[in-house]
Design an enzyme around this catalytic site. Structure first.
Site, PDB file in Angstrom:
ATOM      1  N   SER A 152       6.982   9.167  12.123  1.00 42.87           N
ATOM      2  CA  SER A 152       5.834   8.931  11.105  1.00 42.87           C
ATOM      3  C   SER A 152       6.391   8.965   9.646  1.00 42.87           C
ATOM      4  O   SER A 152       6.895  10.182   9.540  1.00 42.87           O
ATOM      5  CB  SER A 152       4.817  10.115  11.492  1.00 42.87           C
ATOM      6  N   GLY A 187      -5.102   7.589   5.322  1.00 41.34           N
ATOM      7  CA  GLY A 187      -4.320   8.852   6.102  1.00 41.34           C
ATOM      8  C   GLY A 187      -3.034   8.993   5.207  1.00 41.34           C
ATOM      9  O   GLY A 187      -2.596  10.035   5.089  1.00 41.34           O
ATOM     10  N   ARG A 223      -6.518   1.938  18.095  1.00 39.97           N
ATOM     11  CA  ARG A 223      -6.125   0.315  17.831  1.00 39.97           C
ATOM     12  C   ARG A 223      -5.590  -0.270  19.327  1.00 39.97           C
ATOM     13  O   ARG A 223      -6.063  -1.368  19.497  1.00 39.97           O
ATOM     14  CB  ARG A 223      -5.044   0.085  16.791  1.00 39.97           C
ATOM     15  N   ASP A 275       1.876  -1.183  11.871  1.00 39.23           N
ATOM     16  CA  ASP A 275       0.696  -1.673  11.402  1.00 39.23           C
ATOM     17  C   ASP A 275       0.563  -3.073  11.982  1.00 39.23           C
ATOM     18  O   ASP A 275      -0.510  -3.609  11.518  1.00 39.23           O
ATOM     19  CB  ASP A 275       0.596  -1.379   9.871  1.00 39.23           C
ATOM     20  N   ARG A 286      -8.926  11.646  12.701  1.00 38.09           N
ATOM     21  CA  ARG A 286      -7.299  11.430  12.886  1.00 38.09           C
ATOM     22  C   ARG A 286      -6.824  12.952  12.717  1.00 38.09           C
ATOM     23  O   ARG A 286      -7.002  13.790  11.992  1.00 38.09           O
ATOM     24  CB  ARG A 286      -6.846  10.592  11.584  1.00 38.09           C
ATOM     25  N   GLN A 309       4.667   9.105   7.103  1.00 37.43           N
ATOM     26  CA  GLN A 309       3.763   9.978   6.471  1.00 37.43           C
ATOM     27  C   GLN A 309       4.142  11.466   6.623  1.00 37.43           C
ATOM     28  O   GLN A 309       4.304  12.169   5.506  1.00 37.43           O
ATOM     29  CB  GLN A 309       2.323   9.728   6.848  1.00 37.43           C
ATOM     30  N   LYS A 363       0.996  -1.343   0.144  1.00 31.96           N
ATOM     31  CA  LYS A 363      -0.032  -0.011  -0.007  1.00 31.96           C
ATOM     32  C   LYS A 363       1.033   1.373  -0.044  1.00 31.96           C
ATOM     33  O   LYS A 363       0.588   2.205  -0.729  1.00 31.96           O
ATOM     34  CB  LYS A 363      -1.217  -0.098   1.005  1.00 31.96           C
ATOM     35  N   SER A 364       1.846   1.056   0.819  1.00 30.27           N
ATOM     36  CA  SER A 364       2.697   2.483   1.017  1.00 30.27           C
ATOM     37  C   SER A 364       3.365   2.868  -0.323  1.00 30.27           C
ATOM     38  O   SER A 364       3.392   3.965  -0.816  1.00 30.27           O
ATOM     39  CB  SER A 364       3.906   2.328   2.067  1.00 30.27           C
ATOM     40  N   ARG A 369       2.879   6.001  -3.429  1.00 31.81           N
ATOM     41  CA  ARG A 369       3.831   6.711  -3.676  1.00 31.81           C
ATOM     42  C   ARG A 369       4.427   6.669  -5.145  1.00 31.81           C
ATOM     43  O   ARG A 369       4.747   7.499  -5.954  1.00 31.81           O
ATOM     44  CB  ARG A 369       5.206   6.195  -2.903  1.00 31.81           C
TER      45      ARG A 369
HETATM   46  C1  S3P Z   1       2.650   4.794   6.249  1.00 32.48           C
HETATM   47  C2  S3P Z   1       3.025   5.159   7.463  1.00 32.48           C
HETATM   48  C3  S3P Z   1       2.586   4.748   8.742  1.00 32.48           C
HETATM   49  C4  S3P Z   1       1.368   3.453   8.578  1.00 32.48           C
HETATM   50  C5  S3P Z   1       0.578   3.582   7.299  1.00 32.48           C
HETATM   51  C6  S3P Z   1       1.283   3.806   6.128  1.00 32.48           C
HETATM   52  C7  S3P Z   1       3.015   5.300   4.999  1.00 32.48           C
HETATM   53  O1  S3P Z   1       2.023   5.683   9.478  1.00 32.48           O
HETATM   54  O2  S3P Z   1       0.942   3.317   9.742  1.00 32.48           O
HETATM   55  O3  S3P Z   1      -0.316   2.437   7.244  1.00 32.48           O
HETATM   56  O4  S3P Z   1       2.715   4.813   3.814  1.00 32.48           O
HETATM   57  O5  S3P Z   1       3.963   6.258   5.030  1.00 32.48           O
HETATM   58  P1  S3P Z   1       2.482   6.833  10.238  1.00 32.48           P
HETATM   59  O6  S3P Z   1       3.383   7.494   9.266  1.00 32.48           O
HETATM   60  O7  S3P Z   1       1.067   7.521  10.711  1.00 32.48           O
HETATM   61  O8  S3P Z   1       2.999   6.121  11.269  1.00 32.48           O
END
Ligand code: S3P
Length: 450
Positions: free
Chosen positions: A179, A106, A363, A332, A134, A181, A29-30, A34
């Site tokens: 983080s 998110g 969670r 996760d 969030r 993200q 997914k990440s 990107r």
């Molecule tokens: C992610 C970073 C994580 C993760 C999310 C995906 C990403 O979040 O929990 O499922 O793709 O960069 P955080 O940056 O809030 O830790």
């Protein structure tokens, strides 16, 4: 805009015979988010193989299309993970003429806000009930320093409006929370900012953005600092050149059939082509410390990421003490690790879990409440989760509130496979955000889920 709501779709998992077979899980997914985003900022056409076609990633694609890029399946109407993105170049985003609705995602919200922050356009961003709860302050704060302006709901929540900076200012930003993200959001903002934009992360988080920026030709410096922190610097206005991307299988999705295989007696499951990036591989370390029988076969590199086939065989697990430093490398995976811990003999202590409270749901509370209702001895002490297992079959026989959280939903369906009484989840629909084929793959291995 009213967010679409469909009726909840409950599901029940029951004690199952051995799980056996070889599967592939969908793309990471990440990395999928990107690939679409950097493809949109590149010059030329990016070809992606193995894109996760889950709702979260589709929300990113729709938003990028609303911003002027063209991200589509390689063959119209076909969902086989092959996509193309016609990039519009850094600085090329156009003002969307409607709200950007990012659903449950998110990652879409925080990374896109980074891109929007340094384009001189206005955008309105929202999401589903989970995403609107969030915190967005964690990106609003550094992006405001770069020069973007925001109007948010109370507590820096969505929906929000962003005015991108006309003359962005490069910053050096130390992450207050680990983080990926937030790191990625600031780095993406730095692409359309003159000079050097730096993020210092006290605890290393997943580095897919850095890897992929380099893959597209950007200059990214990564300097380790004393005490284990990392300083990541991107130079503004790179020319990103479209580049093919192969998305590996998502280790965070593989975690569910993997743990299922460990806890359902007699199981032997192989999951092919799973990403084993060291900054994502904390769960494998934990499970091995707990005595799990997992082998990594055919290790290789695909599209700049390390990949392997994972083979898991059922066997006795023992409790372990999981240090807080490991949390960013498996953030996760705690819902499914807690399920493994419930099936283990002895105490498992999982420390440093504050970030779990601001995921798709809280969670930490959700795991504890769900395990407790299934007869597991569990406690939360501050940011620490403690699970005591006796190694015997669990009772189960509960209905779990999933609170729009795909990973809570999947974790408790997996738990149900190893319980004497069925485990019901109140809504399986959120699973489609990250792992649309989950139920089908699990049933194919022999899981009883109805
Ligand atoms: C992610 C970073 C994580 C993760 C999310 C995906 C990403 O979040 O929990 O499922 O793709 O960069 P955080 O940056 O809030 O830790």
């Amino acid at each position: 805009m009213a967010h679409p709501t469909s009726p909840p779709s409950p599901m029940v998992a029951q004690a199952s015979g051995p799980l056996t077979g070889t599967i592939r899980v969908p793309g990471d997914k990440s990395i999928s988010h990107r690939a679409l985003m950097l493809g949109a900022l590149a010059i030329g056409q990016t070809e992606i193989t193995g894109l996760l076609e889950g709702e979260d990633v589709l929300a990113t694609a729709a938003a990028l299309n609303a911003l002027g890029a063209n991200a589509t399946p390689a063959e119209k109407g076909r969902r086989d993970g092959r996509w193309t993105v016609d990039g519009i170049g850094i600085g090329g985003l156009v003002e969307p003429d409607d709200l950007l609705d990012l659903g449950n995602s998110g990652t879409s919200a925080r990374l896109l806000l980074g891109m929007l922050a340094t384009h001189p356009i206005t955008a309105f961003v929202t999401g589903d009930a989970s995403l609107r709860r969030r915190p967005m302050g964690r990106v609003v704060e550094p992006l405001s320093r770069i020069g973007a302006r925001f109007v948010t709901r109370e507590g820096d929540r969505l929906a929000l409006a962003v005015n991108g900076a006309i003359t962005p200012i490069p910053i050096s930003y130390r992450l207050p929370v680990p983080s990926a993200q937030v790191k990625s959001s600031v780095l993406l903002a730095g692409l359309n900012t003159p000079g050097a934009t730096t993020v210092v992360e006290p605890q290393p988080t997943r580095d897919h953005t850095e890897r992929m920026l380099r893959h597209f030709g950007a200059s990214v410096a990564i300097e380790p600092e004393d005490g284990g922190s990392r300083r990541v610097t991107v130079q503004g206005f790179p020319e990103l050149a479209a580049a093919p991307i192969i998305v590996p299988g998502d280790p965070s999705s593989a975690a569910f059939p993997l743990v299922a295989a460990l806890i359902v007696a007699g199981s032997d499951v192989t999951i092919e082509g799973v990403g084993i990036n060291p900054l994502r591989a904390g769960l494998l370390e934990c499970l091995r410390e707990m005595g799990a029988d997992i082998s990594l076969l055919h290790r290789r590199e695909e599209g700049g990421e390390p990949v392997a086939d994972l083979r898991a065989r059922a066997g006795a697990l023992t409790g372990a003490d999981i240090p807080a430093e490991r949390a960013p490398r498996m953030i996760d995976e705690y819902p499914i690790l807690a399920v493994a811990a419930a099936c283990a003999r002895g105490r498992t202590v999982m420390r440093g879990l504050a970030e779990l409270r601001v995921k798709e749901s809280d969670r930490l509370s959700g795991i504890a409440a769900g395990l407790d209702s299934c007869g597991v001895s569990v406690a939360v002490d501050g940011d620490t989760l403690i699970v005591d297992g006796d190694g015997g079959p669990l009772r189960g026989g509960a209905s779990i509130a999933t609170n729009l959280d795909h990973r809570i939903a999947m974790a408790f369906l997996v738990l149900g496979l190893a319980c004497r009484l069925p485990v019901r989840i109140d809504d399986a629909a959120p699973i489609a955000t990250s792992f649309p084929s989950f139920i089908g793959l699990m049933k194919g291995l022999g899981a009883v889920i109805v």
